[in-house]
Write a protein that holds these residues in place. Structure first.
Motif, short mmCIF file in Angstrom:
data_model
loop_
_atom_site.label_atom_id
_atom_site.label_comp_id
_atom_site.label_asym_id
_atom_site.label_seq_id
_atom_site.Cartn_x
_atom_site.Cartn_y
_atom_site.Cartn_z
N SER A 103 0.79 -1.13 0.20
CA SER A 103 -0.01 0.09 -0.01
C SER A 103 0.78 1.13 -0.03
CB SER A 103 -0.92 0.20 1.14
OG SER A 103 -0.42 0.17 2.21
N TYR A 104 0.45 2.27 -0.46
CA TYR A 104 1.16 3.67 -0.53
C TYR A 104 1.37 3.93 0.90
CZ TYR A 104 0.73 3.85 -5.62
OH TYR A 104 0.90 3.61 -6.92
N LYS A 105 0.31 3.72 1.87
CA LYS A 105 0.22 3.98 3.15
C LYS A 105 1.52 3.38 3.64
CE LYS A 105 -2.00 4.13 7.14
NZ LYS A 105 -3.33 3.71 8.08
N TYR A 109 5.06 4.77 2.27
CA TYR A 109 5.14 6.27 2.93
C TYR A 109 5.58 5.96 4.36
CZ TYR A 109 4.00 11.14 4.52
OH TYR A 109 4.44 12.54 4.94
N ALA A 127 7.60 7.85 -8.37
CA ALA A 127 6.44 7.68 -7.40
C ALA A 127 7.35 7.60 -6.09
CB ALA A 127 5.54 6.53 -7.39
N TYR A 128 8.44 6.92 -5.85
CA TYR A 128 9.19 6.63 -4.68
C TYR A 128 9.78 8.00 -4.49
CZ TYR A 128 13.27 5.71 -2.16
OH TYR A 128 14.51 5.80 -1.18
N MET A 144 7.49 10.72 -3.04
CA MET A 144 7.08 10.33 -1.51
C MET A 144 8.29 10.85 -0.71
SD MET A 144 4.86 7.02 -2.19
CE MET A 144 4.19 6.88 -0.54
N LEU A 152 -0.11 11.69 2.54
CA LEU A 152 -0.81 11.36 1.44
C LEU A 152 -2.25 11.90 1.42
CD1 LEU A 152 0.20 7.38 1.74
CD2 LEU A 152 0.96 9.20 -0.07
#
Length: 214
Positions: free
Chosen positions: A114-116, A119, A177-178, A181, A191
């Motif tokens: 997950s992006y969460k 992050y 994307a990385y 972030m 986010l």
């Protein structure tokens, strides 16, 4: 919303799955009777029925952690609800953002992403530096280095896209994307901040949606 078509159980209750409007994370599962649902729709904030106390309770009435309702949907059998909310503060009485934080099982050979989680991993490399970590290295070098990497990865995405190479483009987008972030963490951008900004730009014709619900 036609409450009369909903199917409450023999105790007059219906389960309500509360979901974060922005992240879509399930926050909690509670119960409503007709009065609680009517109050929720009238006030625009969640109100539930406590089975243990046998009384109504408005979420955040004492804690201040309110939930503003965006949508209420019923399932195909009209015997369960999903309520999307914009929450103010944690949803769980423990102080956790969601009541669902105990991982009980992961399928074999499955690596959930997950992006969460990504992050939070990046955030952890900033607050608790790890020797040999590339992410920690970026934070050590500072914003100039991070922005340089964002620029380089943006260029790589453009080059891959120009070649119409899907596999390479996906790879470069992931790199970008990385690094974006990493930049977000360095600047204290969450986010949710980005999700909320995108949601402002997503214009919905509420009149059309209301007509579809009838």
């Amino acid at each position: 919303m036609d409450i009369e078509r909903l199917k409450f159980d023999d105790k007059g209750l219906i389960p309500a799955i509360v979901q974060d409007y922005y992240s879509k994370e399930v926050l909690t599962v509670a119960y409503m009777n007709k009065e609680a649902l009517e109050i929720t729709m009238k006030e625009g904030r969640t109100c539930f029925f406590s089975r243990s106390r046998n009384e109504l309770w408005r979420k955040g009435e004492t804690s201040g952690n309110t939930q503003t309702v965006v949508t209420i949907k019923s399932d195909c059998d009209y015997d369960a609800l999903v309520i999307e909310v914009i929450k103010k503060g944690p949803a769980c009485h423990t102080g956790a953002e969601s009541c669902f934080f105990n991982l009980e099982y992961i399928g074999e050979d499955q690596t959930p992403f997950s992006y969460k989680d990504l992050y939070e991993m990046i955030e952890g490399r900033k607050t608790n530096p790890k020797e040999g970590s590339y992410t920690t290295y970026l934070f050590d070098k500072g914003m100039d280095k991070i922005l340089k990497k964002v620029g380089e990865e943006s260029t790589e995405v453009i080059i891959a896209g120009a070649k119409n190479d899907k596999e390479e483009t996906v790879y470069e987008i992931a790199d970008l994307a990385y690094h974006i972030m990493v930049m977000m963490v360095e600047q204290g951008i969450s986010l949710d901040d980005v999700t909320k900004e995108l949601s402002k730009r997503h214009v919905i014709d509420h009149k059309v949606k209301q007509e579809r619900m009838k």
